[in-house]
Design an enzyme around this catalytic site. Sequence first.
Site, short mmCIF file in Angstrom:
data_model
loop_
_atom_site.label_atom_id
_atom_site.label_comp_id
_atom_site.label_asym_id
_atom_site.label_seq_id
_atom_site.Cartn_x
_atom_site.Cartn_y
_atom_site.Cartn_z
CE1 TYR A 194 -2.52 0.39 -7.97
CE2 TYR A 194 -2.67 -1.17 -10.18
CZ TYR A 194 -2.20 -0.16 -9.19
OH TYR A 194 -0.76 -0.02 -9.68
CD GLU A 195 -1.79 -3.81 -2.46
OE1 GLU A 195 -1.69 -4.01 -3.80
OE2 GLU A 195 -1.80 -4.43 -1.22
N GLY A 196 -6.90 -2.25 -2.51
CA GLY A 196 -7.95 -1.90 -1.62
C GLY A 196 -8.19 -0.01 -1.97
CD GLN B 75 -6.33 1.44 1.14
OE1 GLN B 75 -5.57 1.48 2.49
NE2 GLN B 75 -6.06 0.65 0.66
NE ARG C 92 -4.38 -1.93 1.77
CZ ARG C 92 -5.14 -2.48 1.81
NH1 ARG C 92 -5.53 -2.54 3.65
NH2 ARG C 92 -6.02 -3.32 1.24
#
Lengths: 594, 252
Positions: free
Chosen positions: A435-437, A442, A295
Amino acid sequence: MPIYTAPLKDQQFILHDVLKITAQTDVPGYDELDRETTEAILGEAAKLAENVLAPLNAVGDEEGCTLENGVVRTPKGFKDAFDQVRDGGWTALDCDPEYGGQGLPYLVSTAVGEMFSSANMAFNMYQGLTHGAYNAIHAHGSDDQKRTYLPKMVTCEWGGTMNLTEPHCGTDLGLIRTKAVPNGDGSYAISGQKIWISAGEHDMCDNIIHLVLAKLPDAPAGVKGISLFIVPKFMVNDDGSLGERNSLSCGGLEMKMGIHGNATCVMNYDGATGFLVGEAHKGMRAMFTMMNEARLGVGLQGYAQGAVAYQNALGFAQDRLQGRDVTGTKAPEKPADPIIVHPDVRRNLMDQKSFVEGARAFTFWGASLIDRSHRAHDADAEGLVSLMTPVIKGFLTDKGFETTVLAQQTLGGSGFTREWGLEQFVRDARITMIYEGTNGIQSLDLVGRKLGQDGGKHVMAFFEMVKSFIADHKGQDADFDKQFLDPLKAASKDLQAAGMYFMQNGMKNPNNALAGSYDFMHLFGHVCLGLMWARMAWAAREALAAGAGDTEFYETKQATGRYYMARQLPMTGTHLARIQSGADTVMALDAANF
Amino acid sequence: MKVLVPVKRVIDYNVKVRVKADGSGVDLANVKMSMNPFDEIAVEEAIRLKEAGKADEVVAVSIGVKQAQETLRTALAMGADRAILIVAADDVHTDIEPLAVAKILAKVIEDEKPGLVICGKQAIDNDLGATGQMLSALLGWSQATYANKVDIDGENAVVTREVDGGLQTIKVKMPTVITTDLRLNEPRYASLPNIMKAKKKPLDEKTAADLGVDVTPRLTVVETAEPAGRAAGIMVGSVDELVAKLKETGAV
């Protein structure tokens, strides 16, 4: 064609004047990183970024990746450039020397990563994903797995991927359907479909090591029943040579808005042979240990796109002649003044510049906390960076994208055309918010999980740190107090008030916290950048007092900081007001009435 | 065979050059400095000779301010085995003239006894292009300048030179001084492991005074000025008008 110049001077300033890394003697490895050493490393990485990767950015965008008979071809020139990066040892930078890595701190890898991402984000993802998979195996794999896979992943002779998402689930991974059935010989047969797999298949590596989340037959329902498997594209023989092809394939490439140079694959696993990583049903935990770094890496991509977009906007603003300075002509020999004379163009450029430089410092600081937690086993540093990770990811990618749009706006109509390249930065930056959450996730992670972690200890430590920074620097320079410390204090108070609101109102109705979580993430982000600007301005002041030669650089740094404090930081008040308005107006409508 | 490669620290080729307000030269304070690009080509050629088994040691030498250490580290990171710094100035603005540089190099060569010297054909800052030739004269060695291709063949070097209108191949006796032209090779990027190793390679430091060479300038810089800016263009209505204008301004 857009240009890219690596921000060497600014990076050196953050490493040595602000973070003072060689003075952090308790972090093993930092003592070796004197100015000359980082100059040599970053200078050489800059050459690769500027001369090899940046020229391929538009090529990768135009050409994209192609899938033919199950083989994915990367854009022309990618393979040669990948070989150059690999042969230069750059993929091994912060990897474990036991497996052939260079063993340098993560902070150095962050500085190099910014340059490579600014120069060519889609390209740099191939090694970025390999590094993520390397981390997961390094942290959770058996010794045998580490010996088998890591040396080749360190050099990127073999690539790596992360397979989480399936057609019906992404955020809620408890719903996955991919199955892992024991083969009886210690291996498992993996079956299922994974989508949006970056670098899932391509022609730049001899083998690709897929990390796949799947469920064992006896798995409990939900996220507590997920296991992690290594599924290589080619089986690896006992002597390390490549064996037969595993039964997995790329079923398609996504057509997407940006990062065309990166192959985003549908991956089909048809009873493919896989090997369990770590314990059964503990796959999510294995994934989460590497989540912080991944992240941070995405937050970095966000501002890195902003950084390169800003450079090109600046070049345009200094060249483009339109209108005259209202306070008096600046370029009488020319038919008009360059547009950088106009206050609104300035406002636009200053927003970009003050964000990018603040974000760079914030990310480097976060990376230094990772080093402190990994290398010096400092649990407080780990807690602090864990708290700030969703802020770095969410805030820096939202603002990074916004910066690419501001940069595009600087160019007017030219920004909308392909020729100038700004629209590619906008399109490429957009994915970092997703992406990546997603950034919404977040903010939930921040408010729902991180804020209260360890009894709220880490957020308290953050407030304490801001408070002591103010106390330590107050009363030495009236201008500094007024321009930096007072606004920082006010912003920090807004953040505390927001936290207090959540404590008082989130318990009785969780919607009150969750409806304000996004604003809280931004509020937090502004306070962090405010803190970084105060630290940078103070470092610049110290350098000037010590008689540093480059007065122009340090004075520019201070002036840019003043802009951020005066024009950006006041946003904390708006975010606080929105948070304090609660969930009522957010939740008022019946879903049918939207 | 030992190969000696002189390298100069110059203003980076990407930097927009600014003339000092008093016209005494170019402003070099707080400006990015790098290895002279022609010298990079020289270092690359020397390393290739070593990789091909035709040389067994590559020694880089720099003459100038103390900061030239960084330039030598770059050469070491590329693959040179050791380095020698001759400190000959304190102020970054002091340019040591070719004759003084050649004399210092001649002294270093007396000590080091290399079988070959490869230097850049000129430095991109003052563009004098004289050091290699002067060095060859001082040593009484042969010279092969503006090299496009180098082949060491025992007692001789066969060098293809870039000359007006084409290429010329000559054979010179070793030891010799070769100066490199742009197309001789494409210098490599230093690898990360080699950058780290370069920190530990030997770098000796001496001064010009140690070698007994007087570096007092013999040339006087009268004035340094920015090139004239490009004048604004004019619009013409027709081809005839264009041709008339071109004739009028003496362009055709």
